[in-house]
Design a protein around this motif. Structure first.
Motif, PDB file in Angstrom:
ATOM      1  N   PHE A 204       0.820  -1.220   0.000  1.00 31.81           N
ATOM      2  CA  PHE A 204       0.000   0.000   0.000  1.00 31.81           C
ATOM      3  C   PHE A 204       0.850   1.264   0.000  1.00 31.81           C
ATOM      4  O   PHE A 204       0.525   2.245  -0.679  1.00 31.81           O
ATOM      5  CB  PHE A 204      -0.934  -0.011   1.219  1.00 31.81           C
ATOM      6  CG  PHE A 204      -1.839   1.193   1.319  1.00 31.81           C
ATOM      7  CD1 PHE A 204      -3.043   1.230   0.638  1.00 31.81           C
ATOM      8  CD2 PHE A 204      -1.479   2.294   2.088  1.00 31.81           C
ATOM      9  CE1 PHE A 204      -3.882   2.341   0.721  1.00 31.81           C
ATOM     10  CE2 PHE A 204      -2.309   3.408   2.177  1.00 31.81           C
ATOM     11  CZ  PHE A 204      -3.513   3.425   1.485  1.00 31.81           C
ATOM     12  N   TYR A 205       1.940   1.254   0.761  1.00 33.61           N
ATOM     13  CA  TYR A 205       2.754   2.458   0.920  1.00 33.61           C
ATOM     14  C   TYR A 205       3.972   2.495   0.007  1.00 33.61           C
ATOM     15  O   TYR A 205       4.835   3.367   0.170  1.00 33.61           O
ATOM     16  CB  TYR A 205       3.194   2.612   2.381  1.00 33.61           C
ATOM     17  CG  TYR A 205       2.124   3.208   3.279  1.00 33.61           C
ATOM     18  CD1 TYR A 205       1.726   4.527   3.122  1.00 33.61           C
ATOM     19  CD2 TYR A 205       1.519   2.449   4.277  1.00 33.61           C
ATOM     20  CE1 TYR A 205       0.748   5.088   3.939  1.00 33.61           C
ATOM     21  CE2 TYR A 205       0.545   2.996   5.108  1.00 33.61           C
ATOM     22  CZ  TYR A 205       0.163   4.316   4.930  1.00 33.61           C
ATOM     23  OH  TYR A 205      -0.798   4.869   5.740  1.00 33.61           O
ATOM     24  N   ASP A 206       4.075   1.602  -0.962  1.00 38.99           N
ATOM     25  CA  ASP A 206       5.244   1.583  -1.846  1.00 38.99           C
ATOM     26  C   ASP A 206       5.458   2.926  -2.547  1.00 38.99           C
ATOM     27  O   ASP A 206       6.582   3.416  -2.649  1.00 38.99           O
ATOM     28  CB  ASP A 206       5.110   0.483  -2.905  1.00 38.99           C
ATOM     29  CG  ASP A 206       5.547  -0.877  -2.380  1.00 38.99           C
ATOM     30  OD1 ASP A 206       5.837  -0.995  -1.169  1.00 38.99           O
ATOM     31  OD2 ASP A 206       5.584  -1.840  -3.175  1.00 38.99           O
ATOM     32  N   GLY A 207       4.379   3.521  -3.040  1.00 43.46           N
ATOM     33  CA  GLY A 207       4.490   4.800  -3.740  1.00 43.46           C
ATOM     34  C   GLY A 207       4.974   5.910  -2.826  1.00 43.46           C
ATOM     35  O   GLY A 207       5.794   6.752  -3.226  1.00 43.46           O
ATOM     36  N   LEU A 208       4.490   5.913  -1.592  1.00 43.21           N
ATOM     37  CA  LEU A 208       4.899   6.929  -0.624  1.00 43.21           C
ATOM     38  C   LEU A 208       6.369   6.758  -0.244  1.00 43.21           C
ATOM     39  O   LEU A 208       7.116   7.740  -0.149  1.00 43.21           O
ATOM     40  CB  LEU A 208       4.024   6.840   0.625  1.00 43.21           C
ATOM     41  CG  LEU A 208       4.297   7.879   1.713  1.00 43.21           C
ATOM     42  CD1 LEU A 208       4.049   9.287   1.195  1.00 43.21           C
ATOM     43  CD2 LEU A 208       3.448   7.599   2.946  1.00 43.21           C
ATOM     44  N   ILE A 209       6.789   5.517  -0.054  1.00 41.93           N
ATOM     45  CA  ILE A 209       8.185   5.237   0.280  1.00 41.93           C
ATOM     46  C   ILE A 209       9.093   5.701  -0.861  1.00 41.93           C
ATOM     47  O   ILE A 209      10.130   6.320  -0.644  1.00 41.93           O
ATOM     48  CB  ILE A 209       8.374   3.742   0.577  1.00 41.93           C
ATOM     49  CG1 ILE A 209       7.619   3.358   1.855  1.00 41.93           C
ATOM     50  CG2 ILE A 209       9.853   3.394   0.704  1.00 41.93           C
ATOM     51  CD1 ILE A 209       7.429   1.868   2.040  1.00 41.93           C
ATOM     52  N   ALA A 210       8.673   5.418  -2.093  1.00 40.34           N
ATOM     53  CA  ALA A 210       9.457   5.838  -3.258  1.00 40.34           C
ATOM     54  C   ALA A 210       9.493   7.363  -3.371  1.00 40.34           C
ATOM     55  O   ALA A 210      10.533   7.946  -3.706  1.00 40.34           O
ATOM     56  CB  ALA A 210       8.876   5.229  -4.534  1.00 40.34           C
ATOM     57  N   PHE A 211       8.381   8.018  -3.083  1.00 39.52           N
ATOM     58  CA  PHE A 211       8.337   9.479  -3.147  1.00 39.52           C
ATOM     59  C   PHE A 211       9.268  10.099  -2.117  1.00 39.52           C
ATOM     60  O   PHE A 211       9.967  11.082  -2.400  1.00 39.52           O
ATOM     61  CB  PHE A 211       6.910   9.978  -2.937  1.00 39.52           C
ATOM     62  CG  PHE A 211       6.779  11.476  -3.056  1.00 39.52           C
ATOM     63  CD1 PHE A 211       6.817  12.092  -4.298  1.00 39.52           C
ATOM     64  CD2 PHE A 211       6.632  12.263  -1.932  1.00 39.52           C
ATOM     65  CE1 PHE A 211       6.716  13.474  -4.417  1.00 39.52           C
ATOM     66  CE2 PHE A 211       6.536  13.643  -2.040  1.00 39.52           C
ATOM     67  CZ  PHE A 211       6.576  14.248  -3.286  1.00 39.52           C
ATOM     68  N   LEU A 212       9.301   9.517  -0.927  1.00 42.11           N
ATOM     69  CA  LEU A 212      10.192  10.020   0.116  1.00 42.11           C
ATOM     70  C   LEU A 212      11.650   9.874  -0.317  1.00 42.11           C
ATOM     71  O   LEU A 212      12.471  10.781  -0.100  1.00 42.11           O
ATOM     72  CB  LEU A 212       9.934   9.261   1.414  1.00 42.11           C
ATOM     73  CG  LEU A 212      10.475   9.857   2.712  1.00 42.11           C
ATOM     74  CD1 LEU A 212       9.979  11.285   2.921  1.00 42.11           C
ATOM     75  CD2 LEU A 212      10.085   8.980   3.893  1.00 42.11           C
ATOM     76  N   GLN A 213      11.975   8.770  -0.965  1.00 43.50           N
ATOM     77  CA  GLN A 213      13.335   8.582  -1.470  1.00 43.50           C
ATOM     78  C   GLN A 213      13.655   9.581  -2.591  1.00 43.50           C
ATOM     79  O   GLN A 213      14.800  10.029  -2.725  1.00 43.50           O
ATOM     80  CB  GLN A 213      13.523   7.142  -1.963  1.00 43.50           C
ATOM     81  CG  GLN A 213      13.545   6.113  -0.843  1.00 43.50           C
ATOM     82  CD  GLN A 213      14.593   6.433   0.220  1.00 43.50           C
ATOM     83  OE1 GLN A 213      15.744   6.733  -0.090  1.00 43.50           O
ATOM     84  NE2 GLN A 213      14.184   6.374   1.490  1.00 43.50           N
ATOM     85  N   ASN A 214      12.649   9.938  -3.368  1.00 46.06           N
ATOM     86  CA  ASN A 214      12.849  10.963  -4.396  1.00 46.06           C
ATOM     87  C   ASN A 214      13.123  12.323  -3.760  1.00 46.06           C
ATOM     88  O   ASN A 214      13.946  13.101  -4.271  1.00 46.06           O
ATOM     89  CB  ASN A 214      11.625  11.054  -5.305  1.00 46.06           C
ATOM     90  CG  ASN A 214      11.843  12.028  -6.457  1.00 46.06           C
ATOM     91  OD1 ASN A 214      12.797  11.904  -7.220  1.00 46.06           O
ATOM     92  ND2 ASN A 214      10.964  13.013  -6.574  1.00 46.06           N
ATOM     93  N   GLN A 215      12.467  12.611  -2.644  1.00 44.37           N
ATOM     94  CA  GLN A 215      12.754  13.847  -1.920  1.00 44.37           C
ATOM     95  C   GLN A 215      14.201  13.875  -1.446  1.00 44.37           C
ATOM     96  O   GLN A 215      14.849  14.930  -1.456  1.00 44.37           O
ATOM     97  CB  GLN A 215      11.804  13.993  -0.727  1.00 44.37           C
ATOM     98  CG  GLN A 215      10.361  14.307  -1.120  1.00 44.37           C
ATOM     99  CD  GLN A 215       9.483  14.463   0.093  1.00 44.37           C
ATOM    100  OE1 GLN A 215       9.287  13.521   0.848  1.00 44.37           O
ATOM    101  NE2 GLN A 215       8.948  15.662   0.287  1.00 44.37           N
ATOM    102  N   VAL A 216      14.705  12.712  -1.031  1.00 45.18           N
ATOM    103  CA  VAL A 216      16.118  12.614  -0.642  1.00 45.18           C
ATOM    104  C   VAL A 216      17.008  12.877  -1.851  1.00 45.18           C
ATOM    105  O   VAL A 216      17.956  13.670  -1.792  1.00 45.18           O
ATOM    106  CB  VAL A 216      16.430  11.222  -0.040  1.00 45.18           C
ATOM    107  CG1 VAL A 216      17.931  11.068   0.202  1.00 45.18           C
ATOM    108  CG2 VAL A 216      15.657  11.007   1.261  1.00 45.18           C
ATOM    109  N   ALA A 217      16.682  12.215  -2.974  1.00 45.84           N
ATOM    110  CA  ALA A 217      17.495  12.356  -4.186  1.00 45.84           C
ATOM    111  C   ALA A 217      17.518  13.787  -4.689  1.00 45.84           C
ATOM    112  O   ALA A 217      18.527  14.246  -5.245  1.00 45.84           O
ATOM    113  CB  ALA A 217      16.966  11.418  -5.271  1.00 45.84           C
ATOM    114  N   GLN A 218      16.406  14.512  -4.484  1.00 48.28           N
ATOM    115  CA  GLN A 218      16.313  15.884  -4.968  1.00 48.28           C
ATOM    116  C   GLN A 218      16.829  16.913  -3.960  1.00 48.28           C
ATOM    117  O   GLN A 218      16.783  18.120  -4.216  1.00 48.28           O
ATOM    118  CB  GLN A 218      14.857  16.209  -5.339  1.00 48.28           C
ATOM    119  CG  GLN A 218      14.282  15.334  -6.442  1.00 48.28           C
ATOM    120  CD  GLN A 218      15.084  15.404  -7.730  1.00 48.28           C
ATOM    121  OE1 GLN A 218      15.566  16.468  -8.107  1.00 48.28           O
ATOM    122  NE2 GLN A 218      15.235  14.275  -8.410  1.00 48.28           N
ATOM    123  N   GLY A 219      17.304  16.450  -2.803  1.00 47.77           N
ATOM    124  CA  GLY A 219      17.928  17.342  -1.845  1.00 47.77           C
ATOM    125  C   GLY A 219      16.997  18.067  -0.906  1.00 47.77           C
ATOM    126  O   GLY A 219      17.405  19.046  -0.263  1.00 47.77           O
TER     127      GLY A 219
END
Length: 198
Positions: free
Chosen positions: A138-153
Motif C-alpha cells: 500500500f505504501y510503496d508509492g509513498l516510500i518511493a516518493f520520500l526517497q525521491n525527496q532525498v534524491a532531490q535534496g
C-alpha cells in the motif's frame, strides 16, 4: 513500549487483507502487552483494530473531537475515551499518550497524521519511533516518493529513515521496540544553510 498510537482509515478499503492486517496488529500488540491509542472511531479499520484489541483482552483508548462524537461515529465500549475540542487537540493528546506510532492503510487524514508526527520527530520535538504497516504494498508509492525527496535534496537520508516500514505487524513492532533515537539536526542544518546563502 507501553502504548502505541495507530493511525488508520475510517473506511475498510476494498481488500479484505486490510482488515486482516488490522486484526493481526491488534493481536501482536495485546501479546506484547501494548495498549492501543487511536482516533476513537467505531468505523472502518479504526473500529476493526479497537474491537480486536478489546476482544483479546487488551486496552484501547480513543481520542475523538466532539463534532465526530456528535455524529455517532465514536466507539462506546473502549477502555477509556477522551472527547476533545478539535483535531489539533486530538492529535496532541494521541501523541502525548503514546510511546510510538504506526500508520496503517488509510486516507488523507491518515497521511496528515503520519507526516505531522514525522515532522515533529525530524525537528526533535519527540524521540518516539514512527512506522508504516505496508500492507499489500500500500505504501510503496509513498516510500518511493520520500526517497525521491532525498534524491532531490529536500530531505536528508537519516530523516527519511525516521519512517520505518515493514509488510507485517510482528516485524514492524520489533523495529519500533528496538528504535534508538538520533539527535535532530534539522534546525542546525537550516541555520548552516542560511549562512551559505549569498
Amino acid at each position: 513500549m507501553k502504548s502505541l498510537c495507530v493511525y488508520c482509515g475510517s473506511s475498510f478499503g476494498n481488500k479484505s487483507i486490510y482488515t486482516e492486517a488490522a486484526r493481526s496488529l491488534a493481536k501482536e500488540m495485546v501479546t506484547q502487552n501494548i495498549a492501543l491509542v487511536y482516533g476513537g472511531g467505531n468505523v472502518g479499520l479504526m473500529g476493526v483494530i479497537a474491537n480486536e484489541v478489546l476482544r483479546l483482552g487488551g486496552e484501547a483508548t480513543g481520542v475523538i473531537p466532539q463534532a465526530l462524537m456528535d455524529k455517532e461515529v465514536g466507539h462506546n465500549q473502549l477502555t477509556r475515551m477522551h472527547v476533545v475540542k478539535d483535531m489539533h487537540e486530538r492529535k496532541a493528546m494521541m501523541a502525548e499518550l503514546s510511546d510510538g506510532f504506526i500508520a496503517m492503510p488509510g486516507g488523507i487524514g491518515t497521511l496528515e497524521e503520519l507526516f505531522e508526527i514525522l515532522t515533529w520527530s525530524q525537528l526533535g520535538f519527540h524521540e518516539k519511533p514512527v512506522g508504516v504497516l505496508n500492507v499489500d504494498q500500500f505504501y510503496d508509492g509513498l516510500i518511493a516518493f520520500l526517497q525521491n525527496q532525498v534524491a532531490q535534496g529536500f530531505v536528508k537520508a537519516n530523516q527519511a529513515d525516521l519512517m520505518m516500514h515493514e509488510a507485517n505487524a510482528a516485524d514492524l513492532l520489533r523495529r519500533l521496540q528496538t528504535f534508538v533515537p538520533q539527535p535532530s539536526t534539522k534546525v542546525l542544518d537550516a541555520l548552516a544553510a542560511k549562512t551559505l546563502l549569498p
